[in-house]
Design a protein around this motif. Structure first.
Motif, PDB file in Angstrom:
ATOM      1  N   MET A  83       0.851  -1.185   0.000  1.00 23.40           N
ATOM      2  CA  MET A  83       0.000   0.000   0.000  1.00 23.40           C
ATOM      3  C   MET A  83       0.889   1.237   0.000  1.00 23.40           C
ATOM      4  N   GLU A 113      -6.317   1.289  11.742  1.00 25.42           N
ATOM      5  CA  GLU A 113      -5.759   0.087  12.377  1.00 25.42           C
ATOM      6  C   GLU A 113      -4.255   0.262  12.585  1.00 25.42           C
ATOM      7  N   LEU A 114      -3.720  -0.413  13.589  1.00 25.40           N
ATOM      8  CA  LEU A 114      -2.281  -0.313  13.847  1.00 25.40           C
ATOM      9  C   LEU A 114      -1.519  -1.065  12.759  1.00 25.40           C
ATOM     10  N   LYS A 115      -0.438  -0.476  12.275  1.00 25.33           N
ATOM     11  CA  LYS A 115       0.371  -1.130  11.238  1.00 25.33           C
ATOM     12  C   LYS A 115       1.465  -1.943  11.947  1.00 25.33           C
ATOM     13  N   ILE A 116       1.274  -3.253  11.921  1.00 21.56           N
ATOM     14  CA  ILE A 116       2.146  -4.162  12.687  1.00 21.56           C
ATOM     15  C   ILE A 116       3.458  -4.358  11.930  1.00 21.56           C
ATOM     16  N   ARG A 136       3.897 -13.460   1.402  1.00 21.79           N
ATOM     17  CA  ARG A 136       3.512 -12.588   0.280  1.00 21.79           C
ATOM     18  C   ARG A 136       4.367 -12.844  -0.953  1.00 21.79           C
ATOM     19  N   GLU A 170      -0.747 -10.361   9.580  1.00 19.96           N
ATOM     20  CA  GLU A 170       0.686 -10.149   9.835  1.00 19.96           C
ATOM     21  C   GLU A 170       1.160 -11.181  10.846  1.00 19.96           C
ATOM     22  N   TYR A 222      -6.249  -9.418   9.725  1.00 21.42           N
ATOM     23  CA  TYR A 222      -7.016  -8.194   9.508  1.00 21.42           C
ATOM     24  C   TYR A 222      -7.692  -8.091   8.146  1.00 21.42           C
ATOM     25  N   VAL A 284      -2.802   2.220   9.599  1.00 25.04           N
ATOM     26  CA  VAL A 284      -3.394   1.901   8.291  1.00 25.04           C
ATOM     27  C   VAL A 284      -4.777   2.549   8.220  1.00 25.04           C
ATOM     28  N   LYS A 286      -8.214   2.553   6.264  1.00 26.44           N
ATOM     29  CA  LYS A 286      -8.984   1.728   5.329  1.00 26.44           C
ATOM     30  C   LYS A 286     -10.387   2.326   5.189  1.00 26.44           C
ATOM     31  N   GLU A 306      -6.948   1.956   0.693  1.00 28.19           N
ATOM     32  CA  GLU A 306      -6.190   1.931   1.951  1.00 28.19           C
ATOM     33  C   GLU A 306      -4.824   2.566   1.708  1.00 28.19           C
TER      34      GLU A 306
END
Ligand SMILES: NC(=O)c1cc2c(N)ncc(C(N)=O)c2s1
Length: 318
Positions: A83, A113-116, A136, A170, A222, A284, A286, A306
């Motif tokens: 993203m 949302e928290l970006k882990i 990925r 994640e 998520y 994040v 979204k 996002e």
């Protein structure tokens, strides 16, 4: 065209590709994330001024990194895109405004949302049983690491859903588990991991599953792929449903409607991030409504619905 500008661009592109190979394939980066981000933004700036210079091997044309050929390959049915990143509140506001303009709506709800700081993973369930786990990879073809996924305690091996479903999230190593692992490695005279993200990647992409098991990896799930197939209408609803199905989810998300709430959330977690038991490197944004997400769709490389706001690097207090 000034030849040295082009030569500098090629040098920058080659250097970034070396950094990506170290980060995504060798799980051993030699540069800090914020330095990589800075160079990557520089590359994007040069490429927007000289689109004719862009070739397929540019980092801007690829997601993730090469895969470890020791694992079976797994082609994602739906690409695992990355993203866009933004680095200031103003940029995040501009991105949110662009999204509202695209859908021609002024009152778009965002789920924050928290970006882990971990590595992306995909889980597939058939008849309520976990059948596939993958990384990925380059976004299109990842590594089939199913045996290792079965070693992660918080990944449910069965779920109360008979339809086939793919979920994504994640995989990360908590700060305490990371410290324990590095202390043990020091005692054993082994090299230590630079940070929890590399330790998680090195542990998940182990050929020996018993090593993966010993590392106490955790997950936050998520994404529900094709959520409308399960009657889900928004991202915040999907997170609740994932938790009810038995997945580990991060409940610190927040549905926001205006920018004051965004500022509050970012300020709150810029403070809290040091005390969280896991590393986060941003927030994040979204679009919450799945119908609007479909309307927005994806560009070649990233979703339009996002984006990530990246925190400034934590100052190392010597
Ligand atoms: N699309 C991506 O590359 C994402 C990456 C991440 C990440 N590292 N942590 C959390 C989320 C999230 N809550 O959606 C996402 S989404």
């Amino acid at each position: 065209m000034n030849n040295s500008d082009y030569e500098n661009y090629i040098k920058l592109k080659d250097q970034l590709n070396i950094y990506r190979r170290q980060y995504y394939t060798e799980d051993a980066p030699t540069v800090q994330d914020f330095e990589y981000d800075r160079l990557y933004q520089e590359l994007l700036k040069v490429e927007s001024a000289h689109p004719e210079w862009v070739t397929n091997d540019s980092p801007s044309q690829n997601v993730g990194g090469a895969i470890n050929s020791a694992f079976p390959k797994f082609r994602h049915e739906i690409p695992m895109l990355s993203m866009d990143d933004v680095f200031s509140l103003e940029e995040s506001q501009a991105s949110a405004e662009r999204i509202k303009k695209f859908v021609n709506q002024t009152d778009v709800e965002f789920n924050l949302e928290l970006k882990i700081d971990g590595l992306a993973l995909s889980l597939i369930y058939e008849n309520g049983r976990l059948v596939k786990g993958s990384t990925r990879g380059d976004g299109f073809v990842g590594e089939d690491i199913t045996p290792n996924i079965f070693q992660i305690d918080d990944v449910p091996k069965t779920i109360p859903l008979k339809e086939r479903i793919e979920v994504r999230g994640e995989c990360y190593l908590g700060k305490d588990s990371f410290a324990e692992l590095n202390n043990k490695r020091l005692e054993d005279g082994k090299s230590t991991f630079a940070n929890p993200r590399n330790a998680a990647a090195g542990s998940l992409r182990q050929l020996d599953s018993s090593i993966t098991k010993s590392r106490h990896l955790q997950t936050f799930i998520y994404f529900v792929i094709e959520p409308e197939n399960y009657g889900l209408k928004t991202q915040s609803e999907a997170l609740k449903q994932l938790q009810e199905w038995g997945f580990a989810t991060n409940n610190q998300n927040r549905v926001v409607n205006d920018f004051k709430e965004v500022q509050n959330y970012i300020d709150e977690y810029q403070e809290k991030r040091l005390d969280l038991p896991y590393n986060i490197d941003g927030i994040v944004f979204k679009v919450n409504d799945f119908k609007l997400q479909s309307l927005l769709g994806n560009t070649v490389k990233v979703p339009r619905w996002e984006f990530a706001y990246k925190f400034p690097p934590i100052e190392a207090h010597t």
